[in-house]
Write a protein that holds these residues in place. Structure first.
Motif, mmCIF file in Angstrom:
data_model
loop_
_atom_site.group_PDB
_atom_site.id
_atom_site.type_symbol
_atom_site.label_atom_id
_atom_site.label_comp_id
_atom_site.label_asym_id
_atom_site.label_seq_id
_atom_site.Cartn_x
_atom_site.Cartn_y
_atom_site.Cartn_z
ATOM 1 N N ARG A 38 16.717 -28.529 -0.981
ATOM 2 C CA ARG A 38 17.794 -28.091 -1.874
ATOM 3 C C ARG A 38 18.159 -29.199 -2.854
ATOM 4 O O ARG A 38 18.436 -28.945 -4.029
ATOM 5 C CB ARG A 38 19.020 -27.697 -1.041
ATOM 6 C CG ARG A 38 19.861 -26.593 -1.659
ATOM 7 C CD ARG A 38 20.713 -25.967 -0.593
ATOM 8 N NE ARG A 38 21.611 -24.960 -1.111
ATOM 9 C CZ ARG A 38 21.269 -23.725 -1.395
ATOM 10 N NH1 ARG A 38 20.020 -23.341 -1.239
ATOM 11 N NH2 ARG A 38 22.164 -22.852 -1.853
ATOM 12 N N GLN A 39 18.170 -30.430 -2.382
ATOM 13 C CA GLN A 39 18.460 -31.560 -3.251
ATOM 14 C C GLN A 39 17.396 -31.701 -4.336
ATOM 15 O O GLN A 39 17.698 -31.969 -5.499
ATOM 16 C CB GLN A 39 18.538 -32.838 -2.425
ATOM 17 C CG GLN A 39 18.900 -34.079 -3.236
ATOM 18 C CD GLN A 39 19.019 -35.316 -2.376
ATOM 19 O OE1 GLN A 39 18.686 -35.310 -1.196
ATOM 20 N NE2 GLN A 39 19.488 -36.396 -2.955
ATOM 21 N N GLU A 42 17.944 -28.933 -6.888
ATOM 22 C CA GLU A 42 19.074 -29.265 -7.750
ATOM 23 C C GLU A 42 18.666 -30.293 -8.798
ATOM 24 O O GLU A 42 19.030 -30.184 -9.975
ATOM 25 C CB GLU A 42 20.233 -29.807 -6.908
ATOM 26 C CG GLU A 42 21.468 -30.171 -7.734
ATOM 27 C CD GLU A 42 22.588 -30.748 -6.878
ATOM 28 O OE1 GLU A 42 23.751 -30.740 -7.332
ATOM 29 O OE2 GLU A 42 22.306 -31.226 -5.752
ATOM 30 N N LEU A 65 23.353 -23.520 -10.201
ATOM 31 C CA LEU A 65 24.177 -24.627 -9.712
ATOM 32 C C LEU A 65 25.491 -24.118 -9.128
ATOM 33 O O LEU A 65 26.103 -24.783 -8.295
ATOM 34 C CB LEU A 65 24.455 -25.625 -10.840
ATOM 35 C CG LEU A 65 23.234 -26.393 -11.344
ATOM 36 C CD1 LEU A 65 23.632 -27.319 -12.495
ATOM 37 C CD2 LEU A 65 22.582 -27.195 -10.218
ATOM 38 N N GLY A 69 24.921 -26.238 -6.367
ATOM 39 C CA GLY A 69 25.364 -27.485 -6.971
ATOM 40 C C GLY A 69 26.203 -28.339 -6.031
ATOM 41 O O GLY A 69 26.977 -27.827 -5.219
ATOM 42 N N THR A 70 26.054 -29.643 -6.148
ATOM 43 C CA THR A 70 26.836 -30.607 -5.379
ATOM 44 C C THR A 70 27.506 -31.569 -6.349
ATOM 45 O O THR A 70 27.461 -31.378 -7.569
ATOM 46 C CB THR A 70 25.937 -31.398 -4.424
ATOM 47 O OG1 THR A 70 25.064 -32.243 -5.207
ATOM 48 C CG2 THR A 70 25.087 -30.478 -3.557
ATOM 49 N N SER A 73 25.722 -32.679 -9.494
ATOM 50 C CA SER A 73 25.652 -31.841 -10.692
ATOM 51 C C SER A 73 26.850 -32.011 -11.613
ATOM 52 O O SER A 73 26.803 -31.611 -12.779
ATOM 53 C CB SER A 73 25.557 -30.360 -10.289
ATOM 54 O OG SER A 73 24.363 -30.075 -9.615
#
Length: 229
Positions: A38-39, A42, A65, A69-70, A73
């Motif tokens: 997932r990272q 992203e 995102l 999104g984290t 982002s």
């Protein structure tokens, strides 16, 4: 396949076949329980967002995102908030990113923006349930649309502080109904949360201001509910 899809995304624009991007949609779902994958996904999306890709490609990225999104982002999304074409989709993503950095980005940009872009950020803060101290002075903003948006956002936040902000403001006549509706929303949420005393005070304040019939009736019903809470 995914690498080819990201190459297609870099030039994706209005009128092109949306299905060429389906592998990215599928990857977002498949990586739900795979933090490393997932990272990486992203990171690839952010690379497109920070490129000279067409607007539709960046709109697509913002939608993704919103889901995955984290905090990583947030800087790229924040840079888009002053962009008239992309601000809406950047906010769309920031509203759902759970990390506090997303809300902080909206708060940082709020005083820098004007017009519809400012109103959009006000709405997003209301959606996230934060920013009362920034929204309070906007209730008296010279731009009526900004003052309206601030009142609506505070009504959506509906915290004790938001209730106090609305209660201490003096709305211009054209916005009296909007402020009353926002205060009503606060009172209803307070009552639901078990804060009957605070809700009662809000209903009583509304009734003192000789409100329209619908507001009066709703406030009277609210007072009765407070008595039985």
């Amino acid at each position: 396949m995914l690498e080819q899809t990201f190459e297609a995304l870099k030039t994706y624009d209005w009128g092109m076949d949306r299905h060429v991007l389906d592998p990215i949609d599928e990857a977002v779902v498949k990586t739900r329980n795979d933090a490393a994958a997932r990272q990486e996904l992203e990171s690839q999306l952010l690379a497109v967002l920070q490129s000279n890709a067409p607007r539709d490609a960046k709109d697509f990225v913002c939608r993704q995102l919103r889901t995955l999104g984290t905090a990583a982002s947030v800087p790229a999304l924040e840079q888009l908030l002053p962009n008239a074409e992309l601000s809406h989709m950047a906010r769309y993503a920031l509203e759902r990113i759970p990390e506090p950095q997303a809300g902080q980005a909206l708060e940082r940009q709020l005083p820098k923006l004007n017009g519809q872009l400012k109103i959009g950020v006000i709405s997003s803060l209301g959606t996230r349930g934060q920013g009362v101290s920034l929204l309070r002075p906007l209730l008296q903003d010279a731009d009526e649309a900004v003052a309206r948006a601030a009142a609506i956002a505070l009504g959506r936040i509906a915290s004790a502080d938001a209730t106090k902000a609305l209660g201490s403001a003096k709305p211009r006549p054209a916005l009296a109904a909007v402020f009353a509706d926002a205060s009503m929303a606060c009172a209803e949420k307070l009552l639901t949360a078990g804060h009957a005393k605070e809700a009662k005070a809000t209903y009583q304040r509304l009734l003192k201001n000789n409100p329209p019939a619908l507001v009066r009736q709703a406030a009277e019903r609210g007072l009765k509910a407070c008595q039985t809470a």
